[in-house]
Motif scaffolding. Structure first.
Motif, mmCIF file in Angstrom:
data_model
loop_
_atom_site.group_PDB
_atom_site.id
_atom_site.type_symbol
_atom_site.label_atom_id
_atom_site.label_comp_id
_atom_site.label_asym_id
_atom_site.label_seq_id
_atom_site.Cartn_x
_atom_site.Cartn_y
_atom_site.Cartn_z
ATOM 1 N N PRO A 173 0.831 -1.186 0.055
ATOM 2 C CA PRO A 173 0.039 0.089 -0.170
ATOM 3 C C PRO A 173 0.949 1.361 0.068
ATOM 4 C CG PRO A 173 -1.115 -1.747 1.778
ATOM 5 C CD PRO A 173 0.517 -2.189 1.186
ATOM 6 N N ILE A 174 0.326 2.343 -0.386
ATOM 7 C CA ILE A 174 0.889 3.665 -0.503
ATOM 8 C C ILE A 174 -0.496 4.448 0.355
ATOM 9 C CG2 ILE A 174 1.554 5.822 -1.742
ATOM 10 C CD1 ILE A 174 1.846 3.955 -4.174
ATOM 11 N N VAL A 175 -0.097 4.503 1.563
ATOM 12 C CA VAL A 175 -1.167 4.849 2.564
ATOM 13 C C VAL A 175 -1.474 6.404 2.550
ATOM 14 C CG1 VAL A 175 -1.682 5.281 5.025
ATOM 15 C CG2 VAL A 175 -0.923 3.043 4.292
ATOM 16 N N MET A 176 -0.276 7.282 2.138
ATOM 17 C CA MET A 176 -0.313 8.712 1.903
ATOM 18 C C MET A 176 0.510 8.964 0.926
ATOM 19 S SD MET A 176 -0.876 10.813 5.402
ATOM 20 C CE MET A 176 -2.067 10.356 6.424
ATOM 21 N N ASP A 177 -0.119 9.536 -0.399
ATOM 22 C CA ASP A 177 0.556 10.181 -1.484
ATOM 23 C C ASP A 177 0.265 11.767 -1.502
ATOM 24 O OD1 ASP A 177 1.952 11.236 -3.576
ATOM 25 O OD2 ASP A 177 1.336 9.514 -5.046
ATOM 26 N N ALA A 178 0.918 12.386 -0.771
ATOM 27 C CA ALA A 178 0.510 13.770 -0.792
ATOM 28 C C ALA A 178 1.594 14.667 -1.896
ATOM 29 C CB ALA A 178 0.786 14.482 0.899
ATOM 30 N N THR A 179 1.911 14.009 -2.595
ATOM 31 C CA THR A 179 2.820 14.820 -3.623
ATOM 32 C C THR A 179 1.931 15.481 -4.617
ATOM 33 O OG1 THR A 179 3.296 12.825 -4.823
ATOM 34 C CG2 THR A 179 4.798 13.348 -3.435
ATOM 35 N N VAL A 180 0.378 15.064 -4.570
ATOM 36 C CA VAL A 180 -0.483 15.582 -5.582
ATOM 37 C C VAL A 180 -0.779 16.901 -5.348
ATOM 38 C CG1 VAL A 180 -1.564 13.042 -5.943
ATOM 39 C CG2 VAL A 180 -2.249 14.510 -4.009
ATOM 40 N N GLU A 181 -1.377 17.546 -5.917
ATOM 41 C CA GLU A 181 -1.965 18.960 -5.834
ATOM 42 C C GLU A 181 -2.790 18.987 -4.585
ATOM 43 O OE1 GLU A 181 -4.190 22.611 -8.093
ATOM 44 O OE2 GLU A 181 -4.322 20.597 -9.182
ATOM 45 N N GLN A 182 -2.486 20.352 -3.814
ATOM 46 C CA GLN A 182 -3.213 20.309 -2.507
ATOM 47 C C GLN A 182 -4.635 21.221 -2.903
ATOM 48 O OE1 GLN A 182 -2.289 18.776 0.646
ATOM 49 N NE2 GLN A 182 -1.472 17.671 -0.981
ATOM 50 N N ILE A 183 -5.609 20.421 -2.725
ATOM 51 C CA ILE A 183 -6.975 20.994 -2.915
ATOM 52 C C ILE A 183 -8.083 20.929 -1.928
ATOM 53 C CG2 ILE A 183 -8.944 20.966 -4.969
ATOM 54 C CD1 ILE A 183 -7.057 19.615 -6.743
ATOM 55 N N ASP A 184 -8.860 21.723 -1.555
ATOM 56 C CA ASP A 184 -9.894 21.727 -0.643
ATOM 57 C C ASP A 184 -9.200 21.256 0.723
ATOM 58 O OD1 ASP A 184 -12.274 21.790 0.415
ATOM 59 O OD2 ASP A 184 -12.838 19.872 -0.225
ATOM 60 N N GLY A 185 -7.988 21.805 1.242
ATOM 61 C CA GLY A 185 -7.549 21.259 2.401
ATOM 62 C C GLY A 185 -6.249 20.419 2.169
ATOM 63 N N TYR A 186 -6.052 19.278 3.070
ATOM 64 C CA TYR A 186 -4.979 18.647 2.890
ATOM 65 C C TYR A 186 -5.343 17.375 1.929
ATOM 66 C CZ TYR A 186 -1.950 14.545 3.985
ATOM 67 O OH TYR A 186 -0.948 13.255 4.143
ATOM 68 N N ARG A 187 -4.823 17.041 0.850
ATOM 69 C CA ARG A 187 -5.046 16.279 -0.094
ATOM 70 C C ARG A 187 -4.031 15.045 -0.050
ATOM 71 N NH1 ARG A 187 -4.643 16.390 -6.409
ATOM 72 N NH2 ARG A 187 -5.811 14.245 -7.042
ATOM 73 N N PHE A 188 -4.402 13.783 -0.269
ATOM 74 C CA PHE A 188 -3.581 12.855 -0.516
ATOM 75 C C PHE A 188 -4.235 11.587 -1.226
ATOM 76 C CE2 PHE A 188 -5.253 11.787 3.775
ATOM 77 C CZ PHE A 188 -5.363 10.288 3.523
#
Length: 399
Positions: A173-188
Motif C-alpha cells: 500500500p501507499i497509505v499517503m501520497d501527498a505529492t499531489v496538488e493540494q486542493i480543498d485542504g490537505y489532499r492525498f
C-alpha cells in the motif's frame, strides 16, 4: 398482522460495529439469541475498512481474523520533501466479506435485513412495518448521532477499485501520497494493491466542509471532479483501466471538541450504543474499526446484557475513551486552525519523520506521554502564535 419477535439481544444497525458484536457474541456466547436489524439488504454496506495490526490488541485479533480480505507487511508514504517505507502489517476488510462471515456464523433468523427501524429503547425495537422486537437488551449501532454537537473538520474521500489491462507493479500500500496538488485542504491519494491487476485508488481530503461536490443521481450532470482526479492519478501512473469494479465515497468526522454527553444523549439517553453512534472513532482519522473491535470484545465477555447493564457498559467505555483522547483533538485544532488549508500537508510530513512505533501508537489511539511530548517538541510546521490561538492559549485574532 404485526409480529412481536422475542430475543436476548437486538443489535440495531448491521454495519461494522453491529456485525463485529454479533460475531463476537456468537463465538463467546453461542447460546444467546441475537438479532441484527439492518435497513439495507446486506450486512456492512459498501465499504472497505483498513487497519494496522498494532491497532488491535493481540487478545482481540480472533474477532477480525476471519474477516481479513487482504494483508501486507509494509506501506509507503510520500510527501514533497519526504518519502518513507514503514515496516508494519496492514490489512483490509471488504464489506462483502463481513456479510459472508456473518451469514455463515449466525442462524438465518438472526438476520433481519431490509427492515427499517422507527425507534429503539433499552429493551425494544419498533419497525416501520409494524413489527416489534422485545429483547433483554438493545444496542444501537446505526451510525453517527447528531454531529452538529461536536466541533469538527472532515475527512472525505472517493475511492475506485480498478481492474487493469496489465499488472500495475505495486506490491504494498501507499497509505499517503501527498505529492499531489493540494486542493480543498490537505489532499492525498491512497492506493491498495489487491492483486497483480486489481488496484484500489482513493482520493482523500482533510477539509473544512463535508461537501464532496459530486453530481446527484438524475441531475443530468456528468461532471465529477473528484472521480476525474482518481482517474487522472491512475492514468499518470500508467495504470490502464479495463473497468471500474467498485466505487465508494464517504465523509468522516475529525474531532476538535464538543460535548460528549450531549452527543451521546442525541442518540437516545438510556439506550446502549456502539460504533460511530457511541462517539467511538479516532479523533484524527475518523476510523472506527479499532474501537469497534474493543467494544465487541467488551460486550462478548460482559456479565450483564440487560438494557440497563449494556447502557452502563457502553456509555462508560465511550466516555473514558473520549476523555483519554483530548491530545488528538488538540492536534486536530492545530491542523485545521493553525495551518492554511494548502499547507496542512506540512504537519503530516513532519509527523511521518518520527519513530515508526510512535506512528503505530498514534493510529491505535494509544500515544504515550513521551509520544505526545515528541510530537510537540521541535520546530513546528505552523507559527507558534497561530498554534496557541488554535488551542485556546491565546485569544483569537478577531477578538
Amino acid at each position: 398482522m404485526p409480529t412481536t419477535h422475542i430475543c436476548d439481544l437486538a443489535i440495531v444497525g448491521g454495519g461494522l460495529a453491529g456485525g463485529l458484536i454479533a460475531l463476537a457474541l456468537a463465538k463467546k456466547r453461542p447460546g444467546l439469541d441475537v438479532r441484527i436489524v439492518e435497513g439495507s439488504p446486506s450486512i456492512g454496506g459498501n465499504h472497505l475498512w483498513s487497519f494496522f495490526a498494532s491497532d488491535i490488541d493481540e487478545g482481540n485479533r480472533w474477532i477480525v481474523a476471519p474477516l481479513i480480505s487482504y494483508g501486507w507487511t509494509q506501506y509507503d508514504i510520500a510527501f514533497p520533501a519526504h518519502k518513507r517505507t514503514l515496516k508494519s502489517p496492514y490489512y483490509s476488510i471488504e464489506s462483502e466479506r463481513l456479510d459472508t462471515v456473518v451469514r455463515a456464523t449466525l442462524p438465518p433468523s438472526a438476520l433481519m435485513t431490509g427492515r427499517k427501524v422507527l425507534a429503539a429503547s433499552p429493551t425494544a425495537v419498533v419497525l416501520a412495518d409494524g413489527d416489534r422486537i422485545e429483547a433483554k437488551g438493545v444496542i444501537d449501532a446505526r451510525g453517527p448521532g447528531d454531529l452538529s454537537l461536536l466541533d469538527l473538520g472532515w475527512q472525505k474521500f472517493v475511492g475506485m477499485e480498478f481492474a487493469l489491462d496489465e499488472p500495475h507493479g505495486v506490491d504494498h500500500p501507499i497509505v499517503m501520497d501527498a505529492t499531489v496538488e493540494q486542493i480543498d485542504g490537505y489532499r492525498f491519494v491512497y492506493t491498495l494493491p489487491f492483486s497483480a491487476t486489481r488496484l484500489f485508488v482513493e482520493d482523500t481530503y482533510y477539509s473544512d466542509t463535508p461537501d464532496l461536490y459530486r453530481p446527484k443521481p438524475g441531475s443530468g450532470s456528468n461532471s465529477d471532479p473528484i472521480a476525474e482526479r482518481v482517474l487522472d492519478y491512475a492514468a499518470a501512473h500508467g495504470w490502464q483501466t479495463e473497468h471500474i469494479v467498485r466505487e465508494e465515497s464517504g465523509v468522516l468526522p475529525v474531532t476538535m471538541g464538543g460535548d460528549f454527553e450531549a452527543y451521546w444523549q442525541s442518540g437516545g439517553n438510556k439506550v446502549a450504543k456502539a460504533g460511530m453512534r457511541a462517539g467511538l472513532f479516532h479523533p484524527t482519522t475518523g476510523y472506527s474499526l479499532p474501537d469497534a473491535v474493543r467494544m465487541a470484545a467488551l460486550i462478548a465477555t460482559a456479565s450483564d446484557l440487560s438494557g440497563a447493564g449494556l447502557h452502563a457498559l457502553t456509555h462508560d467505555f465511550a466516555r473514558r475513551t473520549w476523555k483519554a483522547r483530548g491530545f488528538y483533538r488538540m492536534l486536530d485544532k492545530m491542523l485545521f486552525r493553525a495551518a492554511d488549508p494548502d499547507e496542512r500537508y506540512r504537519v503530516l510530513e513532519r509527523f511521518y519523520r518520527l519513530d515508526p512505533q510512535l506512528v503505530r501508537r498514534f493510529y491505535a489511539g494509544r500515544s504515550t506521554l513521551f509520544d505526545k511530548a515528541r510530537v510537540l517538541i521541535g520546530k513546528p510546521p505552523v507559527t507558534i502564535p497561530r498554534a496557541m490561538r488554535a488551542i485556546g492559549l491565546l485569544p483569537s485574532a478577531k477578538s
